[in-house]
Motif scaffolding. Structure first.
Motif, PDB file in Angstrom:
ATOM      1  N   ILE A  17       7.884  -1.251  -2.339  1.00  0.00           N
ATOM      2  CA  ILE A  17       8.406  -1.322  -0.908  1.00  0.00           C
ATOM      3  C   ILE A  17       7.123  -1.315  -0.058  1.00  0.00           C
ATOM      4  O   ILE A  17       7.054  -2.287   0.777  1.00  0.00           O
ATOM      5  N   LEU A  18       6.036  -0.738  -0.253  1.00  0.00           N
ATOM      6  CA  LEU A  18       4.660  -0.941   0.433  1.00  0.00           C
ATOM      7  C   LEU A  18       4.107  -2.395   0.355  1.00  0.00           C
ATOM      8  O   LEU A  18       3.776  -2.990   1.099  1.00  0.00           O
ATOM      9  N   GLY A  19       4.128  -2.902  -0.996  1.00  0.00           N
ATOM     10  CA  GLY A  19       3.638  -4.174  -1.145  1.00  0.00           C
ATOM     11  C   GLY A  19       4.504  -5.362  -0.322  1.00  0.00           C
ATOM     12  O   GLY A  19       4.146  -6.092   0.098  1.00  0.00           O
ATOM     13  N   TRP A  20       5.941  -4.971  -0.413  1.00  0.00           N
ATOM     14  CA  TRP A  20       6.901  -5.960   0.392  1.00  0.00           C
ATOM     15  C   TRP A  20       6.483  -5.710   2.012  1.00  0.00           C
ATOM     16  O   TRP A  20       6.406  -6.895   2.451  1.00  0.00           O
ATOM     17  N   LEU A  21       6.303  -4.609   2.249  1.00  0.00           N
ATOM     18  CA  LEU A  21       5.891  -4.411   3.919  1.00  0.00           C
ATOM     19  C   LEU A  21       4.694  -4.785   4.398  1.00  0.00           C
ATOM     20  O   LEU A  21       4.501  -5.598   5.268  1.00  0.00           O
ATOM     21  N   PHE A  22       3.558  -4.827   3.407  1.00  0.00           N
ATOM     22  CA  PHE A  22       2.505  -5.422   3.580  1.00  0.00           C
ATOM     23  C   PHE A  22       2.403  -6.633   3.686  1.00  0.00           C
ATOM     24  O   PHE A  22       1.485  -7.510   4.658  1.00  0.00           O
ATOM     25  N   SER A  23       3.037  -7.218   2.746  1.00  0.00           N
ATOM     26  CA  SER A  23       2.822  -8.632   2.660  1.00  0.00           C
ATOM     27  C   SER A  23       3.664  -9.607   3.733  1.00  0.00           C
ATOM     28  O   SER A  23       3.511 -10.748   3.915  1.00  0.00           O
ATOM     29  N   LEU A  24       4.477  -8.755   4.598  1.00  0.00           N
ATOM     30  CA  LEU A  24       5.000  -9.443   5.895  1.00  0.00           C
ATOM     31  C   LEU A  24       3.901  -9.421   6.969  1.00  0.00           C
ATOM     32  O   LEU A  24       4.104 -10.736   7.623  1.00  0.00           O
ATOM     33  N   PHE A  25       2.957  -8.905   6.975  1.00  0.00           N
ATOM     34  CA  PHE A  25       2.087  -8.748   8.006  1.00  0.00           C
ATOM     35  C   PHE A  25       0.623  -9.057   7.529  1.00  0.00           C
ATOM     36  O   PHE A  25      -0.226  -9.450   8.351  1.00  0.00           O
ATOM     37  N   LEU A  26       0.231  -9.038   6.348  1.00  0.00           N
ATOM     38  CA  LEU A  26      -1.000  -8.927   5.895  1.00  0.00           C
ATOM     39  C   LEU A  26      -1.278 -10.124   4.843  1.00  0.00           C
ATOM     40  O   LEU A  26      -0.313 -10.569   4.273  1.00  0.00           O
ATOM     41  N   PRO A  27      -2.495 -10.531   4.446  1.00  0.00           N
ATOM     42  CA  PRO A  27      -2.814 -11.618   3.608  1.00  0.00           C
ATOM     43  C   PRO A  27      -2.334 -11.130   2.030  1.00  0.00           C
ATOM     44  O   PRO A  27      -1.787  -9.815   2.010  1.00  0.00           O
ATOM     45  N   TRP A  28      -2.310 -11.826   1.110  1.00  0.00           N
ATOM     46  CA  TRP A  28      -1.865 -11.692  -0.273  1.00  0.00           C
ATOM     47  C   TRP A  28      -2.630 -10.472  -0.684  1.00  0.00           C
ATOM     48  O   TRP A  28      -1.789  -9.673  -1.485  1.00  0.00           O
ATOM     49  N   TRP A  29      -3.941 -10.132  -0.399  1.00  0.00           N
ATOM     50  CA  TRP A  29      -4.781  -9.073  -1.130  1.00  0.00           C
ATOM     51  C   TRP A  29      -3.905  -7.677  -0.442  1.00  0.00           C
ATOM     52  O   TRP A  29      -4.661  -6.544  -0.961  1.00  0.00           O
ATOM     53  N   SER A  30      -3.097  -7.753   0.207  1.00  0.00           N
ATOM     54  CA  SER A  30      -2.609  -6.497   0.955  1.00  0.00           C
ATOM     55  C   SER A  30      -1.849  -5.653  -0.407  1.00  0.00           C
ATOM     56  O   SER A  30      -1.295  -4.488  -0.246  1.00  0.00           O
ATOM     57  N   ILE A  31      -1.539  -6.456  -1.484  1.00  0.00           N
ATOM     58  CA  ILE A  31      -0.848  -5.863  -2.291  1.00  0.00           C
ATOM     59  C   ILE A  31      -1.940  -4.852  -3.032  1.00  0.00           C
ATOM     60  O   ILE A  31      -1.159  -3.652  -3.783  1.00  0.00           O
ATOM     61  N   ALA A  32      -3.087  -5.060  -3.060  1.00  0.00           N
ATOM     62  CA  ALA A  32      -4.129  -3.787  -3.700  1.00  0.00           C
ATOM     63  C   ALA A  32      -3.956  -2.753  -2.604  1.00  0.00           C
ATOM     64  O   ALA A  32      -4.248  -1.707  -3.514  1.00  0.00           O
ATOM     65  N   LEU A  33      -3.698  -2.878  -1.450  1.00  0.00           N
ATOM     66  CA  LEU A  33      -3.758  -1.480  -0.898  1.00  0.00           C
ATOM     67  C   LEU A  33      -2.456  -0.788  -1.008  1.00  0.00           C
ATOM     68  O   LEU A  33      -2.510   0.315  -1.153  1.00  0.00           O
ATOM     69  N   ALA A  34      -1.444  -1.670  -1.098  1.00  0.00           N
ATOM     70  CA  ALA A  34      -0.183  -1.051  -1.611  1.00  0.00           C
ATOM     71  C   ALA A  34      -0.200  -0.288  -3.043  1.00  0.00           C
ATOM     72  O   ALA A  34       0.155   0.837  -3.163  1.00  0.00           O
ATOM     73  N   GLY A  35      -0.888  -0.931  -3.894  1.00  0.00           N
ATOM     74  CA  GLY A  35      -1.107  -0.364  -5.309  1.00  0.00           C
ATOM     75  C   GLY A  35      -2.037   0.745  -5.144  1.00  0.00           C
ATOM     76  O   GLY A  35      -1.994   1.936  -5.656  1.00  0.00           O
ATOM     77  N   PHE A  36      -2.997   0.731  -4.273  1.00  0.00           N
ATOM     78  CA  PHE A  36      -3.955   1.773  -4.204  1.00  0.00           C
ATOM     79  C   PHE A  36      -3.226   3.303  -3.668  1.00  0.00           C
ATOM     80  O   PHE A  36      -3.676   4.026  -4.009  1.00  0.00           O
ATOM     81  N   MET A  37      -2.367   2.856  -2.631  1.00  0.00           N
ATOM     82  CA  MET A  37      -1.882   4.122  -1.943  1.00  0.00           C
ATOM     83  C   MET A  37      -0.715   4.495  -2.909  1.00  0.00           C
ATOM     84  O   MET A  37      -0.415   5.879  -2.918  1.00  0.00           O
ATOM     85  N   GLY A  38       0.009   3.680  -3.941  1.00  0.00           N
ATOM     86  CA  GLY A  38       0.867   4.119  -4.600  1.00  0.00           C
ATOM     87  C   GLY A  38       0.355   4.919  -5.856  1.00  0.00           C
ATOM     88  O   GLY A  38       0.831   6.112  -6.358  1.00  0.00           O
ATOM     89  N   GLY A  39      -0.871   4.901  -6.193  1.00  0.00           N
ATOM     90  CA  GLY A  39      -1.739   5.433  -7.214  1.00  0.00           C
ATOM     91  C   GLY A  39      -2.261   6.794  -6.629  1.00  0.00           C
ATOM     92  O   GLY A  39      -2.237   7.687  -7.261  1.00  0.00           O
ATOM     93  N   TYR A  40      -2.682   6.537  -5.175  1.00  0.00           N
ATOM     94  CA  TYR A  40      -3.067   7.636  -4.789  1.00  0.00           C
ATOM     95  C   TYR A  40      -2.042   8.995  -4.429  1.00  0.00           C
ATOM     96  O   TYR A  40      -2.274  10.242  -4.684  1.00  0.00           O
ATOM     97  N   PHE A  41      -1.204   8.578  -3.738  1.00  0.00           N
ATOM     98  CA  PHE A  41       0.032   9.553  -3.206  1.00  0.00           C
ATOM     99  C   PHE A  41       1.082   9.586  -4.264  1.00  0.00           C
ATOM    100  O   PHE A  41       1.961  10.672  -4.161  1.00  0.00           O
ATOM    101  N   GLY A  42       1.058   8.852  -5.168  1.00  0.00           N
ATOM    102  CA  GLY A  42       2.564   9.028  -6.176  1.00  0.00           C
ATOM    103  C   GLY A  42       1.890   9.008  -7.522  1.00  0.00           C
ATOM    104  O   GLY A  42       2.422   8.151  -8.427  1.00  0.00           O
ATOM    105  N   LYS A  43       0.945   9.727  -7.872  1.00  0.00           N
ATOM    106  CA  LYS A  43       0.386   9.394  -9.311  1.00  0.00           C
ATOM    107  C   LYS A  43       1.212   9.916 -10.335  1.00  0.00           C
ATOM    108  O   LYS A  43       1.816  10.868 -10.104  1.00  0.00           O
ATOM    109  N   SER A  44       1.118   9.119 -11.505  1.00  0.00           N
ATOM    110  CA  SER A  44       2.102   9.358 -12.535  1.00  0.00           C
ATOM    111  C   SER A  44       1.027   9.376 -13.862  1.00  0.00           C
ATOM    112  O   SER A  44      -0.172   9.109 -13.718  1.00  0.00           O
ATOM    113  N   LYS A  45       1.820   9.323 -15.170  1.00  0.00           N
ATOM    114  CA  LYS A  45       1.149   9.418 -16.379  1.00  0.00           C
ATOM    115  C   LYS A  45       0.828   7.841 -16.677  1.00  0.00           C
ATOM    116  O   LYS A  45      -0.130   7.627 -17.577  1.00  0.00           O
TER     117      LYS A  45
END
Length: 115
Positions: free
Chosen positions: A12-40
């Motif tokens: 969801i974050l990657g899709w939202l960021f890709s609407l307004f930001l360049p392709w590398w915004s998926i790294a921001l989405a992944g970073f936030m997903g790892g920071y706030f939704g940490k799993s094993k």
């Protein structure tokens, strides 16, 4: 269950960021997903999420294109089929998503851990 929530969060974050930001915004989405939704399985969650997002996005672009753009790009890159080109695209995005999710998860301080 936490893995699936993390995958959905990154998609969801990657899709939202890709609407307004360049392709590398998926790294921001992944970073936030790892920071706030940490799993094993942080790398796998980020890889699956972004690879799925980019594969579906490439597939939708191919479906809606009026010209055979994907086949022409596959021909230019010496790839035999457009499906293989979409898989290569998904793996490339998946690696960016996996490493960024892993980076975000490593910054979270674990509870009770003493250094």
């Amino acid at each position: 269950m936490k893995f699936i929530i993390q995958v959905l969060y990154v998609v969801i974050l990657g899709w939202l960021f890709s609407l307004f930001l360049p392709w590398w915004s998926i790294a921001l989405a992944g970073f936030m997903g790892g920071y706030f939704g940490k799993s094993k399985a942080n790398f796998t969650a980020g890889f699956v999420a972004i690879a799925l997002l980019w594969f579906v996005h490439a597939w939708l672009i191919d479906l809606n294109a009026s010209a055979p753009l994907t086949e022409k790009v596959a021909y230019l890159l010496i790839v035999q089929s457009k499906t293989l080109l979409m898989v290569i695209t998904a793996v490339t995005g998946g690696l960016v998503g996996g490493f960024s999710t892993l980076t975000g998860s490593l910054l979270v301080k674990e509870k009770g851990r003493k250094y």
